[in-house]
Design an enzyme around this catalytic site. Structure first.
Site: not given
Length: 209
Positions: A61, A74
Site C-alpha cells: 500500500s 493498518y
C-alpha cells in the site's frame, strides 16, 4: 503438481484510530490478515514456486511507504509486507524467483474496505473502548474529526479497480517483472516521493502537520 508459477497475496482488511485509541486486539486482527496471512500463504506454496522459477507478488500500500495519523494498525502491516517482500526477493534471487510489490493508492471506493457503516461502527467501538483518562485528554471532537476525515478519504478514492487488476496481470506475465509497481493517483505519487526523499521535518510539515 510439479510447480506453481505465481503466488499473489491480495487479502486485506483495515481500520483507523489513534494509537491510544486502538486496543491491542485491533492490531492483532489486522496483522493476522494483512501480514501473517501473506507470510503463511507464501511459506506454504514457496517450494512449488521455487521449482518452477516463478514469482511472488504481494499487495502492499501507499501507507506501507509513508503512513498517516490514525492508520498505524493498518500501516504497520503494510510496512511489514514491504520488508517481507524485500527480504524474500534477496533470498530467492539465487533460485530465479522474482518477487514484486504492488502499492495501490486510494481505491477504497472501489473495494469497500471502508463503508459509511463500518466507519461509524469503528468510531463507536473506539469511544467505548477508551479509558476515561484518554476520553478526557482527547475529547469526543477529536474522534469525530478523524471519523469525518475517514468518510472523506473513503469517498475521494478511485472507483475503478482495473488499474490494479491490470498491474497484477502484468506482474504475472512479464518476462522481467518490476520490483515495485506503484498504482496510485498523481497526488499519492508526489506525496510518496516527497515523504521518502525529503528530510522528515520538511515532509512532515507539508503533509502531516
Amino acid at each position: 503438481m510439479e510447480g506453481l508459477w505465481t503466488i499473489l497475496n491480495n487479502a486485506g482488511t483495515s481500520t483507523y484510530g489513534l494509537v491510544e485509541w486502538c486496543p491491542i486486539e485491533t492490531y492483532k486482527r489486522v496483522a493476522e490478515v494483512n501480514l501473517w496471512g501473506t507470510v503463511r500463504v507464501t511459506k506454504v506454496f514457496l517450494p512449488l514456486v521455487r521449482k518452477s522459477q516463478g514469482r511472488v507478488i504481494n499487495i502492499a500500500s501507499i501507507l506501507g511507504r509513508s503512513c498517516a495519523p490514525s492508520r498505524s494498525a493498518y500501516g504497520i502491516t503494510k510496512y511489514g509486507v514491504e520488508s517481507f517482500s524485500d527480504t524474500l526477493r534477496y533470498e530467492m534471487k539465487q533460485w530465479g524467483v522474482d518477487v514484486s510489490i504492488i502499492e495501490p493508492g486510494n481505491f477504497i471506493s472501489a473495494t469497500n474496505i471502508f463503508t459509511e457503516d463500518s466507519i461509524e461502527n469503528t468510531a463507536m467501538e473506539l469511544w467505548d473502548g477508551m479509558t476515561d483518562e484518554v476520553k478526557e485528554t482527547y475529547g469526543k471532537k477529536a474522534l469525530d474529526d478523524y471519523k469525518l476525515l475517514m468518510h472523506k478519504f473513503a469517498t475521494k478514492g478511485s472507483r475503478d479497480t482495473s488499474p490494479v487488476v491490470d498491474t497484477m496481470v502484468a506482474a504475472v506475465v512479464a518476462v522481467k517483472p518490476k520490483t515495485r509497481y506503484q498504482v496510485m493517483q498523481p497526488y499519492w505519487h508526489i506525496r510518496t516521493f516527497l515523504m521518502t526523499h525529503l528530510p522528515e521535518w520538511i515532509a512532515d510539515n507539508i503533509y502531516i502537520y
